[in-house]
Design a protein around this motif. Sequence first.
Motif, short mmCIF file in Angstrom:
data_model
loop_
_atom_site.label_atom_id
_atom_site.label_comp_id
_atom_site.label_asym_id
_atom_site.label_seq_id
_atom_site.Cartn_x
_atom_site.Cartn_y
_atom_site.Cartn_z
N PHE A 65 3.40 6.87 2.76
CA PHE A 65 2.31 7.83 2.93
C PHE A 65 1.01 7.07 2.67
N ASP A 66 0.35 6.62 3.74
CA ASP A 66 -0.69 5.58 3.63
C ASP A 66 -1.96 5.98 4.36
N SER A 67 -2.96 6.44 3.60
CA SER A 67 -4.22 6.87 4.20
C SER A 67 -5.05 5.69 4.71
N GLY A 68 -4.69 4.47 4.34
CA GLY A 68 -5.44 3.30 4.79
C GLY A 68 -4.98 2.76 6.12
N ALA A 69 -3.96 3.39 6.71
CA ALA A 69 -3.38 2.91 7.97
C ALA A 69 -3.31 4.06 8.96
N PRO A 70 -3.18 3.75 10.24
CA PRO A 70 -2.78 4.78 11.19
C PRO A 70 -1.26 4.95 11.12
#
Length: 387
Positions: A62-67
């Motif tokens: 769950f990674d807000s820094g990536a698409p």
Amino acid sequence: MKKILHLFFAFCVIHTSAQGKRFFESGEAQLKNPVEKINLQYANNLPFVKVSINGKPYNFLFDSGAPTVISNAIYTELGLEKKHRSKVKDSQKNKQEQIFTQLPEMTIDNVVFHNIGAIVIDLNNSELGCFKIDGIIGANQMAKLFWRVNYSQNSLEATKDLSQFDISGYETVIPFDFKDQKTPIVETKIGGQKVDLTFDTGFTGRIRVTGNYYDPKSFGKSIDTYGVNAVGAYGTGKPETNHIFKTDQLPLGNANFIHELVMTGNSNIIGNEFFQNFIFVMDWKNNKIYMKGIKDPSAKMESFGFGYRFIEGNAEVSYIFKEDNLPVQIGDSIVSINNVTLENLDKETACHYFINRVEKDSETIDMKIKRNGKILDVKLTKKEYLK
């Protein structure tokens, strides 16, 4: 902050044409209930969720820094259509050309996503493969909903209506901007200079900025380091000199954090060692992050003064603090730590010790290292820096 080697991911699309913008706008989300509770496992400073695609379970970051990202295996198994190709840059400035596709359906508990744009990437590359993830829930997908995150309770909730979350007690409100892939960018100041930080739930560390924001005259006492202490999606960057220091003030939205620990590196980023002190809500409709403190946010810098990577099954010193009389050097092979052998390991065992560091809970360690063909005995005691 007790880790020296941080694994983090920050993808940026280099070719952001109108086609690229439309790609990240695609998709929709459906919820069964007004608020859906999502399975979340927060481990090793990273949040993971279980997803289902065509009835098959997968492990996603769950990674807000990536698409949003899917593995080559998922792309092939589903026979997905290539929409276009474009270059992608990771957190260490490494670049590769990747396929962009669209995922017809993905289910996360009772949340169903349709037609989400995704990048196809080899997720077995470098140390990234040790986490055995099949994909990434990225910012372009997260932006379809409001999310409330509490790492301390392994809690993740999603809703289409912000009023379902009572945010009246969330004392910190941070506005953010975003670019095509929807990753939140929050503004702060370090040493009087404006800095845009990527708000990145895929970053295991605390706060990192590029070296041009570091001025030794402004911050006083600091730690000089050398080597590689971060890993991106395509591997590590080049060894380099960096610094660890404390800021007098770190403004974020309507809050001001005092004596915050900052490291220099290849990117401007804020991550989970900071976020885990809060319950936080991500709101792409109003471009705000709401945070409620649940732990003491102050940071303590403890270290043995070095970090290491596993290269072809062997532990090798890759990062050191530049201090007098440190008995380890860049390139030293680590034979063992506290009698645990760290050489000639198979891939599975090397991954185990990459994630579960032998020295993690120790105050002192006994090491055997190999340098120029000789075996040396080294004893180190953990120290607290920048008190």
